[in-house]
Structures are given as C-alpha cells and as structure tokens.
Design an enzyme around this catalytic site. Structure first.
Site: not given
Length: 256
Positions: A36, A150, A154, A185
């Site tokens: 991360d 985005y 994807k 999230t």
C-alpha cells in the site's frame, strides 16, 4: 478454502476491499504481503495478520517487480496475486482534463495491473501455477457517465484480463477480474453523500466474490458483484464477425 503454505500479494491492501481480502487469505492459511502507498497502514495490518508490509507507488514501473520479488523471497513462493490498488478520476475527462490527474489514474488503475501481471508470471510459474485477480469495477462492464476516465481504465483492465487469460491458462496460471458495483470503501468516501438510500456493497461482499473466484473461477472470467445478488461471471455477448467468414486466426504479433 485451504491456502496453507501458499504465498499471496495484495496491492492497495491496507484498507477497504484489499484489507478484507488480505484477512480472508490469511484466514485460509496463506502468508500475505500487504502492499500500500500508506506503508504505516500496511504495517499495522501485517502486525495483525503476520506476513510482509510493502510501501511505494504501484504506478512506478519498478515497484511491482520489487513487490513480487520481496513476497516470493519472504514466503518461498507466490501463488495468489490480487491487483487491487485503484484511484478515482475526480474529473469528467470530457469537458476538462487535468493532465497530472489523468496520468495518475491511468498509472494506478491500468499500468499497475500490467506491471503486476508481467512481474508475477515468472514467480507463479516457479510455484507451478497460481491465480491473478484484478479489481476492476462495474464501470469496466457498462458506461458510467460523469467519470469517463475511471470507466476507461476499468474497461482497459477487463479487456486486458480477458485477453491475457488464454495465453497463461495452459500453464496453470489463471487470470480473472472482479467487477464490484458501488462499495462503501475509502474510494467512495468523498462522494458517499450522493448515495443516500442507494444500496452499497461492503468490502466483505467483495471479499466473498474474491473467495468465489479463487475457488471456482475459470480463466478470463470477470465476475460482477452487486448488493443482494450472488456474484457470478459476466456473460459477454459475442461480436458478429464478417458474413460467411471462418474463425479469425490466432496471430503471434511478436513476429510482426
């Protein structure tokens, strides 16, 4: 699912979907490397789970090879790779374009998946096979107006997974994607107020889907994940070919 003795690597693993998946993998017996950008958060999770904490920017071409090498060295093998790190665009990509933000979203959402897969393949071969799962999005299967960049990244991940999978499947290396809808999230945190009353996935819902893909997925499948529904492979429709033409040949473009 028994992953005792297996090695795993999860990018974007310190929070959200990545952290939920890392806990599942560790719970199944795997030793997990949590990568991360927030290395302190990765270290905190690893203190809970055991394993290995890794930091750095996954969009850096040298980072994913280094992560793979570190995980394989620490665990003696690498069997599962979850390429989960991702960012949102923060701009339409249609009416305006912030070049730095554009480079950032492509670097994290697309480049890191490519760098991660190509780095992982030799390690997975040495382990006798394994599984690579990329976290795509429902935006990789349908249009998402308002965030064209985005959606573009994807769609790229979905296309890459579907195209890479047949090449690696004969070696026992399975490549898949999970395509969650809107999930509660940190990635959604800034826009969460816009989803009042709309059903959201939890990170655990997506971890359930990742478990299912690991257990029974087939090469190249891209599994949709939606609230209240069982995750399952998305059924892509075939594209009509030229009338009366035979199946197109498989071309090795490295010779061209």
């Amino acid at each position: 699912m028994d992953l005792t003795g297996k090695g795993a690597l999860v990018t974007g693993g310190a929070s959200g979907i990545g952290a939920a998946a890392a806990r599942r993998l560790a719970g199944a017996g795997a030793r997990v490397a949590v990568a991360d950008r927030d290395e302190a958060a990765a270290a905190a999770l690893v203190e809970e789970l055991g394993g290995l904490a890794l930091g750095g920017d996954v969009a850096d071409p040298e980072r994913m090879p280094a992560h793979v090498a570190a995980a394989e060295e620490a665990f003696g093998r690498l069997d599962v790779v979850l390429l989960n790190a991702g960012v949102t665009g923060g701009q339409s990509g249609v009416e305006e374009l912030d070049l730095a933000a554009y480079r950032r979203i492509v670097g994290v959402n697309v480049d890191h998946v490519v760098f991660g897969l190509t780095a992982a393949v030799p390690a997975l071969r040495r382990a006798g096979g394994g599984t690579v799962i990329a976290t795509a999005s429902l935006a990789g299967l349908v249009a998402m107006p308002g965030d064209a960049l985005y959606t573009m990244t994807k769609h790229a991940v979905v296309g890459y997974v579907r195209s890479a999978a047949p090449t690696l499947a004969p070696e026992g290396i399975r490549v898949n994607a999970v395509c969650p809808g809107f999930a509660d999230t940190p990635l959604l945190a800034r826009a969460k107020d816009r989803f009042a009353g709309f059903p959201l996935l939890t990170a655990e819902d997506v971890a359930d889907a990742i478990d299912a893909v690991l257990e029974r997925g087939e090469p190249g499948e891209c599994w949709f994940v939606q609230p209240g529904r069982e995750p399952a492979p998305y059924g892509f429709r075939g594209v009509p070919g030229p009338a009366g033409a035979p199946r197109p040949p498989d071309v090795d473009w490295s010779d061209h």
